[in-house]
Scaffold this active site. Structure first.
Site, PDB file in Angstrom:
ATOM      1  N   TYR A 197      14.262  21.067   3.891  1.00  0.00           N
ATOM      2  CA  TYR A 197      15.765  21.800   4.237  1.00  0.00           C
ATOM      3  C   TYR A 197      15.599  22.180   5.262  1.00  0.00           C
ATOM      4  O   TYR A 197      14.745  21.517   6.609  1.00  0.00           O
ATOM      5  CB  TYR A 197      15.147  24.107   3.922  1.00  0.00           C
ATOM      6  N   GLU A 203      18.815  23.340   6.446  1.00  0.00           N
ATOM      7  CA  GLU A 203      20.159  24.432   6.647  1.00  0.00           C
ATOM      8  C   GLU A 203      21.211  23.966   8.598  1.00  0.00           C
ATOM      9  O   GLU A 203      20.033  24.140   9.356  1.00  0.00           O
ATOM     10  CB  GLU A 203      19.984  25.136   5.884  1.00  0.00           C
ATOM     11  N   ASP A 253      43.112  13.136   0.467  1.00  0.00           N
ATOM     12  CA  ASP A 253      41.750  13.117  -0.534  1.00  0.00           C
ATOM     13  C   ASP A 253      41.674  11.492  -0.990  1.00  0.00           C
ATOM     14  O   ASP A 253      42.883  11.198  -2.478  1.00  0.00           O
ATOM     15  CB  ASP A 253      41.916  14.052  -1.096  1.00  0.00           C
ATOM     16  N   THR A 288      34.984  10.962  -1.658  1.00  0.00           N
ATOM     17  CA  THR A 288      33.527  10.957  -2.183  1.00  0.00           C
ATOM     18  C   THR A 288      32.920  10.280  -1.625  1.00  0.00           C
ATOM     19  O   THR A 288      33.729   9.245  -1.067  1.00  0.00           O
ATOM     20  CB  THR A 288      33.565  10.577  -4.226  1.00  0.00           C
ATOM     21  N   LYS A 316      32.852   6.160  -4.969  1.00  0.00           N
ATOM     22  CA  LYS A 316      33.958   5.021  -5.804  1.00  0.00           C
ATOM     23  C   LYS A 316      33.754   3.797  -4.880  1.00  0.00           C
ATOM     24  O   LYS A 316      32.591   3.185  -5.239  1.00  0.00           O
ATOM     25  CB  LYS A 316      34.801   5.909  -4.994  1.00  0.00           C
ATOM     26  N   ARG A 367      26.392   9.427  -4.868  1.00  0.00           N
ATOM     27  CA  ARG A 367      27.246  10.671  -5.328  1.00  0.00           C
ATOM     28  C   ARG A 367      27.448  11.625  -4.235  1.00  0.00           C
ATOM     29  O   ARG A 367      26.436  12.056  -3.241  1.00  0.00           O
ATOM     30  CB  ARG A 367      27.351  11.191  -6.485  1.00  0.00           C
TER      31      ARG A 367
END
Ligand code: DSN
Length: 445
Positions: free
Chosen positions: A46, A48, A209, A236, A239, A245
């Site tokens: 974790y 955060e 984008d 992203t 691609k 991903r």
């Protein structure tokens, strides 16, 4: 204990990918190193918060020299801080950005975080019409963001952005964000022209984008919107960029402490975005994916990646020309990037889904896609969309593009009564498989 069922399915999928050719323009094949980072113990942690952002300007060794604890809510971060710092530093280097947020779990999360950073409910965003190649997250009524913000759309004309429409709507609506981005668009946008339009609107954030073409930008064969006055670029990472991903937000401006509130100004957009990603819209980051993003950015910084990006575009041009010679009518009369959109209804009289399914039978995968002003419904649209990022990763070149166009044309003539042509489909399936096996996935080499 061995979960045989799942691992059998993964093995089947590995085989499907290796024995077929991926023409879906938003997919790619990652390296073994990217896969290794994703399947690592970093998934156990974790994290955060954020690492320290100082000292990210130098090379990787200079980045690793700083061991400040950063701004995390949990202990045990000595390795994860450095993983995220390397990912940020490499992304900044790759795209010439002042800041990078590598935590978005996806492109949609990245876009939502930017909206949340800059907009108040009811504010207007001007983006490309979904029916002309825009993206769901740019204002489709079915999305969460469309409930909060007022999305308006500019259209396209002859396959390019209708800049006059964009300018007229920007003047009239005074949007808080002008958004250039798309998932089915074959031209190179005129970022300079859009930036000039945005600069005349007070408080207008210029957002690009670039999910589809980020790898082409990284490889130097597509202009970078951040160099033309855009404040933010989202993408992203899976691609053309060929990573795991995930999502990524790059920005220009002052990088501040993400735990401290800052003034709502365009200069502070990097910090507003950090606060919007965490704690604004996400919880713990996926550190195994961030490590894999860092690996992909490292790969994209190597000279070979420039050659890859150039070959993606060369292959797409050849494939488009060869398809045109065989009767495929293309939107925009070809392509300037990695992506091709063919109007199957106008070319052959049936919808794109019929061709998509028939090509699946021989191991060529692409997707049925709407064309601008499509009169057919989204599940049976008029077009198909295809592209060259994945097959170029495997090493296919111009000669193989001619072969793919041949198979596609043969399938296009047989698919109206495909049940009568099983033998020909089986033969083509074997031909595709033989070619595919000559060019194994990177993780099989
Ligand atoms: N689903 C992506 C694409 O295929 O273009 C966009 O998010």
């Amino acid at each position: 204990m061995n979960d045989e069922k799942i691992f059998k399915l993964i093995e089947n999928e590995r085989q499907r990918q290796n024995e077929g050719l991926e023409l879906i323009p938003s997919e790619n094949y990652v390296s073994t190193e990217v896969l290794r980072a994703m399947g690592s113990v970093l998934t156990n942690k974790y994290c955060e918060g954020y690492p320290n952002f100082d000292g990210l300007d130098g090379d990787d060794d200079a980045v690793l020299a700083s061991t400040d604890a950063g701004h995390r809510y949990y202990g045990g971060q000595e390795n994860t801080n450095q993983v995220e710092r390397l990912a940020i530093a490499r992304a900044r280097r790759l795209f010439g950005a002042d800041h990078a947020n590598v935590q978005p779990h996806s492109g949609a999360q990245a876009n939502n975080a930017v909206y949340n950073a800059w907009l108040q409910p009811g504010d207007t965003v001007l983006g490309m019409n979904l029916a002309h190649g825009g993206h769901l997250t740019h204002g489709s009524p079915v999305t969460q963001s469309a409930k909060f913000y007022n999305f308006a759309a500019y259209g396209t004309k002859d396959g390019d952005i209708d800049y006059e429409d964009l300018e007229a709507k920007a003047r009239e609506l005074q949007p808080k964000i002008i958004l250039v981005g798309y998932s089915a668009f074959m031209k190179v946008p005129d970022f300079e022209r859009v930036a000039k339009i945005g600069a005349e609107i007070p408080g207008c954030l210029l957002m690009a984008d670039m999910a589809h073409v980020a790898g082409l930008i990284a490889g130097g064969v597509h202009p970078n919107p951040l160099k033309f006055g855009f404040h933010v670029m989202t993408t992203t990472t899976h691609k053309t960029l060929r990573g795991p991903r995930g999502g990524l937000i790059l920005s220009r401006g002052i990088v501040g402490n993400p735990l401290k509130k800052c003034e709502h100004t365009l200069e502070n957009i990097p910090t507003l975005i950090d606060r919007s990603v965490f704690p604004g819209t996400q919880g713990g980051p996926l550190m195994h994916v961030i490590a894999a993003k860092a690996v992909a950015f490292y790969e994209a910084l190597q000279p070979e990646f420039k050659e890859y990006a150039a070959q993606v575009v060369r292959n797409a041009k050849v494939l488009a020309e060869e398809l045109q010679k065989r009767g495929f009518k293309l939107i925009g009369d070809g392509t300037e990037n990695h992506l091709i959109l063919a109007n199957i209804k106008a070319s052959f009289g049936y919808d794109g889904k019929i061709l998509e399914r028939a090509l699946d039978r021989i191991g060529l995968n692409l997707n049925a896609n709407a064309i601008p002003n499509d009169t057919l419904p989204p599940f049976r649209p008029s077009g198909v969309r295809l592209g060259t990022p994945a097959i170029t990763t495997r090493g296919l070149g111009e000669a193989e593009m001619v072969q793919i166009a041949d198979w596609m044309a043969r399938v296009a003539t047989l698919c109206v009564d495909e049940e009568n042509h099983d033998e020909q489909f089986d033969k083509m399936r074997e031909e595709v498989r033989a070619l595919a096996l000559r060019f194994p996935l990177p993780s099989e080499q």
